[in-house]
Design an enzyme around this catalytic site. Structure first.
Site, PDB file in Angstrom:
ATOM      1  N   SER A  65      -5.314 -55.462   6.345  1.00 38.49           N
ATOM      2  CA  SER A  65      -6.094 -56.219   7.511  1.00 38.49           C
ATOM      3  C   SER A  65      -5.435 -56.007   8.793  1.00 38.49           C
ATOM      4  O   SER A  65      -5.979 -55.877   9.902  1.00 38.49           O
ATOM      5  CB  SER A  65      -5.774 -57.649   7.367  1.00 38.49           C
ATOM      6  OG  SER A  65      -4.572 -58.176   7.070  1.00 38.49           O
ATOM      7  N   LEU A  83      -0.917 -54.929   5.114  1.00 34.25           N
ATOM      8  CA  LEU A  83      -1.148 -53.601   5.585  1.00 34.25           C
ATOM      9  C   LEU A  83      -2.664 -53.366   5.886  1.00 34.25           C
ATOM     10  O   LEU A  83      -3.064 -53.059   6.751  1.00 34.25           O
ATOM     11  CB  LEU A  83      -0.840 -52.568   4.571  1.00 34.25           C
ATOM     12  CG  LEU A  83       0.724 -52.324   4.117  1.00 34.25           C
ATOM     13  CD1 LEU A  83       0.901 -51.495   2.908  1.00 34.25           C
ATOM     14  CD2 LEU A  83       1.268 -51.618   5.477  1.00 34.25           C
ATOM     15  N   TYR A 119     -14.546 -59.373  -7.046  1.00 33.01           N
ATOM     16  CA  TYR A 119     -16.119 -58.762  -7.023  1.00 33.01           C
ATOM     17  C   TYR A 119     -16.831 -59.744  -6.294  1.00 33.01           C
ATOM     18  O   TYR A 119     -16.696 -61.044  -6.429  1.00 33.01           O
ATOM     19  CB  TYR A 119     -16.202 -58.527  -8.498  1.00 33.01           C
ATOM     20  CG  TYR A 119     -17.686 -57.972  -8.551  1.00 33.01           C
ATOM     21  CD1 TYR A 119     -17.931 -56.565  -8.170  1.00 33.01           C
ATOM     22  CD2 TYR A 119     -19.096 -58.580  -8.720  1.00 33.01           C
ATOM     23  CE1 TYR A 119     -19.280 -56.132  -8.057  1.00 33.01           C
ATOM     24  CE2 TYR A 119     -20.214 -58.246  -8.875  1.00 33.01           C
ATOM     25  CZ  TYR A 119     -20.457 -56.880  -8.494  1.00 33.01           C
ATOM     26  OH  TYR A 119     -21.665 -56.400  -8.687  1.00 33.01           O
ATOM     27  N   CYS A 166      -5.501  -3.224   1.907  1.00 30.21           N
ATOM     28  CA  CYS A 166      -5.320  -3.385   3.510  1.00 30.21           C
ATOM     29  C   CYS A 166      -6.501  -3.614   4.241  1.00 30.21           C
ATOM     30  O   CYS A 166      -7.141  -4.642   4.286  1.00 30.21           O
ATOM     31  CB  CYS A 166      -4.529  -2.115   3.993  1.00 30.21           C
ATOM     32  SG  CYS A 166      -3.836  -2.428   5.537  1.00 30.21           S
ATOM     33  N   LYS A 181      -9.106   2.705  -2.409  1.00 31.34           N
ATOM     34  CA  LYS A 181      -9.381   2.042  -1.138  1.00 31.34           C
ATOM     35  C   LYS A 181     -10.947   2.203  -0.610  1.00 31.34           C
ATOM     36  O   LYS A 181     -11.320   3.029  -0.688  1.00 31.34           O
ATOM     37  CB  LYS A 181      -8.606   2.229   0.005  1.00 31.34           C
ATOM     38  CG  LYS A 181      -8.528   1.478   1.277  1.00 31.34           C
ATOM     39  CD  LYS A 181      -7.587   1.798   1.801  1.00 31.34           C
ATOM     40  CE  LYS A 181      -7.194   1.028   3.403  1.00 31.34           C
ATOM     41  NZ  LYS A 181      -6.117   1.263   4.217  1.00 31.34           N
ATOM     42  N   GLU A 187       0.857  -1.324  -0.047  1.00 28.35           N
ATOM     43  CA  GLU A 187      -0.032  -0.206  -0.026  1.00 28.35           C
ATOM     44  C   GLU A 187       0.803   1.311  -0.015  1.00 28.35           C
ATOM     45  O   GLU A 187       1.994   1.190   0.688  1.00 28.35           O
ATOM     46  CB  GLU A 187      -0.726  -0.155   1.036  1.00 28.35           C
ATOM     47  CG  GLU A 187      -1.627   1.122   1.396  1.00 28.35           C
ATOM     48  CD  GLU A 187      -2.573   0.876   2.709  1.00 28.35           C
ATOM     49  OE1 GLU A 187      -3.810   1.572   2.753  1.00 28.35           O
ATOM     50  OE2 GLU A 187      -2.338   0.048   3.583  1.00 28.35           O
ATOM     51  N   ASN A 226     -22.028 -65.389  10.485  1.00 27.21           N
ATOM     52  CA  ASN A 226     -23.096 -66.059  10.722  1.00 27.21           C
ATOM     53  C   ASN A 226     -23.301 -66.966  11.837  1.00 27.21           C
ATOM     54  O   ASN A 226     -24.240 -66.867  13.021  1.00 27.21           O
ATOM     55  CB  ASN A 226     -23.560 -67.007   9.639  1.00 27.21           C
ATOM     56  CG  ASN A 226     -23.942 -66.138   8.360  1.00 27.21           C
ATOM     57  OD1 ASN A 226     -23.982 -66.745   7.263  1.00 27.21           O
ATOM     58  ND2 ASN A 226     -24.493 -64.994   8.572  1.00 27.21           N
TER      59      ASN A 226
END
Length: 674
Positions: A385, A383, A505, A188, A132, A63, A483
């Site tokens: 598990s 890693l 999958y 500013c 400003k 400024e 189960n």
């Protein structure tokens, strides 16, 4: 006949940050010569030439950088104001041969008033003057003694250096030849106000917000400024560049630190030295393309702009041709090689604490909701598990349930190594869970025989069927065991594996009742395990075993042989694929830009051809594996880079091809790079 510009090669274009949506900006806090515009102009010019050498698009100064800020009633002296305008004329002339736009602070007269202004100069012209908007008039500040505010006048033009130019705070400066590069200027006190002018500037289209400041320094104020820059860059979804006056300003009653900082959407990307007697140019490479892309995602940004449309229509747009360099210009900006794991150790500790407890809380809630009080996990000694088990142990501790209610099963197959099996048992014993072992080899052999698979006859045929027979039997056993035990299966597969489709999958490691790791990328899991070990959440034996797990090869251990099967040899290094995953899903970047970022971050370890190859693998696997992500179990989101659950961050059809993304990569990146 004019000579043609030499053609830029594809290799050189690729190496330029301007070709990938970045814009380099510079900021400085020159040593101030109070009430001496000629000397100040010379010092600014020195920085301007340096910024030109850096090929920065903009140079920001503090400024009132031409006059000095702390000169009190001298601001109203005609000799000073005349000298300021003379130096502006000189800087305007110098700009014809300099690439960067200059934003310089100056007190300027207009119709009986004096204004605290930012003058924007480019290629032999003044693009505009910004007054400003908010004048501090409290404590040590008395600006209303000297200046008028932007709203005091209806004037839209001001004469500076013999040129009539636009005058006003509501203006956006926009490049014609760089998409998404537009900037707004405030001064500013403006950004200390409840609604900074830059807020509207951002909604009006500015991606970069500049602040010329002469904020004096007191204890703690530098942090306050940084917080304001940080928060404004977040809320406005923009870059915020701030330059405060420094050494040389009068210290009659105040002191100055020359703070120069730049933030991009909440990330600090540049920071200068404070209290310097020999200040340096600060350079920041801003990703304006990423800012624009993020705004397109955020409905609140569009909604806010719509609600302020009556205010925003008052904004003018001043355009310019930047003509950016086309030759090689690598990034100076530091890029995180591990975007899911902060480089800063303090932040890393915080992130690990939060990530771990997100997982723990998620599992604890699911245990409470089901009322089963028992869980089942397959423990391989690898890693994922390992991490799932230490999450489960902590969750059961929180719930006041015995760890014996956690059933961990290690299930050795045809390629299980002694090291992983040993780690699995050591970890289960150290944590005091219900530890069991069931070999899947007999059932795998029987299924291979039923399939009339060559491997059942001893032939070394290790195809997908061979691998998935083992993976499927493991998961099938865990579900039936759950189960029997009246519990549920905790999944262990991570975010990186989901992205790459590296999971079997359905009846395989793809499926569980609840997956604590589904939102955690592999690179983060590695740090989480180390963090748990280092913070001694469990006993010394557990921490020792955790460190042992981290030393092992990442492998599914499904194919026998003298050399252990390596996952990363097939799908690519996880450190690279997590990098690619972050930039593709979090910001939707073009593959060519992702490759540029990877080259910028990783070229000391991987050559260009390797980076390009693994990005192609990532894109191909990511698109072809969406059907797996469309059917993932529940699990908590962990990282801001995004989750891949169709119920959360990522939604995508399962039958879309990667052709468009691969075509963009091939069209906009060279095959080879020196």
């Amino acid at each position: 006949m004019a000579a043609r510009k030499p053609q830029t090669s594809a290799e050189d274009r690729f190496k330029s940050l301007y070709a990938h949506g970045f814009v380099r900006v510079a900021a400085c806090a020159p040593v101030v010569a109070p009430a001496d515009p000629v000397t100040n102009a010379e010092r600014i010019l020195k920085f301007w030439r340096e910024a030109d050498g850096e090929r920065a698009a903009v140079l920001l100064t503090p400024e009132l950088s031409l006059s000095g800020y702390a000169i009190d009633d001298l601001l109203l002296q005609e000799p000073l104001l005349d000298a300021v305008e003379t130096t502006i004329a000189r800087l305007k002339a110098e700009s014809a041969n300099l690439f960067p736009i200059l934003i310089v602070g100056a007190p300027l007269r207009l119709h009986g008033a004096l204004y605290n202004c930012a003058v924007v100069i480019h290629r032999g012209a003044i693009l505009g003057v910004v007054p400003k908007s908010f004048l501090p008039n409290y404590r040590e500040f008395y600006e209303k003694r000297y200046f008028g505010v932007a709203s005091d006048t209806r004037e839209e033009l001001i004469t500076v250096a013999g040129e009539s130019v636009d005058f006003g705070a509501d203006v956006i400066f926009k490049a014609n030849d760089i998409p998404d590069f537009a900037f707004h200027v405030e001064i500013c006190e403006d950004f200390w106000s409840p609604v900074p002018p830059s807020t509207h500037g951002a909604m009006a289209g500015a991606t970069v917000l500049f602040n010329l400041s002469a904020s004096n320094i007191v204890i703690g104020k530098a942090e306050d400024r940084a917080v304001l820059c940080d928060s404004q860059s977040r809320r406005a979804v923009a870059a915020y560049v701030f330059a405060a006056a420094g050494y040389g300003e009068s210290t009659t009653d105040l002191a100055w630190d020359g703070q120069v900082i730049a933030y991009e959407m909440g990330e600090k990307i540049a920071d200068g030295e404070r209290f310097s007697r020999d200040p340096k140019l600060v350079v920041a490479d801003i990703d304006v393309q990423r800012i624009a892309q993020e705004r397109r995602r955020l409905s609140n940004f569009r909604d806010s702009a719509a609600r302020e449309k009556e205010r925003l229509v008052r904004f003018g747009h001043t355009t310019f041709d930047l003509e950016p360099p086309t030759g090689p210009l690598p990034l100076k900006r530091k890029l995180d090689q591990f975007p899911f794991v902060p480089d800063d150790l303090t932040k890393r500790d915080r992130d690990c604490f939060e990530a771990y407890n997100i997982q723990v809380q998620g599992l604890a809630k699911r245990v409470e909701t089901t009322g089963s009080n028992r869980v089942v996990l397959g423990i391989s000694g690898g890693l994922d598990s390992t991490h799932a088990l230490i999450v489960a142990a902590r969750a059961f501790d929180m719930l006041g349930l015995p760890r014996k209610n956690i059933v961990g099963v290690t299930m050795p197959g045809f390629a299980t190594t002694d090291a992983t099996k040993s780690n699995a048992w050591a970890l289960m014993k150290a944590l005091g869970i219900d530890a069991r072992e069931v070999s899947i080899q007999p059932l795998s052999q029987r299924m291979l025989e039923d399939l009339d698979h060559p491997a059942a006859r001893g032939e070394p045929v290790y195809d997908v069927a061979y691998e998935n027979v083992q993976a499927g039997l493991r998961t099938d056993y865990l579900f039936r065991l759950a189960n029997k035990e009246g519990g549920f299966v905790v999944g262990t597969g991570d975010l990186s594996e989901l992205a790459l489709g590296w999971c079997t999958y359905g009846v395989g490691d793809h499926m569980s009742h609840y997956n604590v790791n589904g939102g955690a990328p592999k690179t983060l899991i590695q740090h989480l395990i180390l963090w748990v070990a280092d913070t001694n959440i469990f006993d010394a034996n557990t921490s020792k075993t955790l460190r042992s797990v981290l030393e092992g090869e990442i492998s599914p251990e499904l194919i026998p042989g003298e050399t252990q099967q390596s996952t990363q040899a097939v799908v690519g290094p996880y450190e690279l694929q997590d990098f690619n995953l972050f930039w593709l899903t979090r910001y939707g970047l073009k593959p060519s830009k992702i490759l540029f970022l990877a080259w910028s971050a990783w070229r000391e370890k991987y050559d260009y051809a390797t980076l390009r190859k693994w990005l192609e693998v990532f894109l191909t696997r990511f698109f072809t594996s969406q059907y797996k992500r469309s059917a993932v179990p529940n699990g908590p989101k962990i990282v801001s880079g995004g989750a891949l659950s169709p119920r959360g961050d990522w939604r995508m059809p399962s039958d879309v091809s990667a052709a468009t993304w691969l075509a963009e990569l091939h069209a906009n990146t060279p095959e080879k790079l020196d």
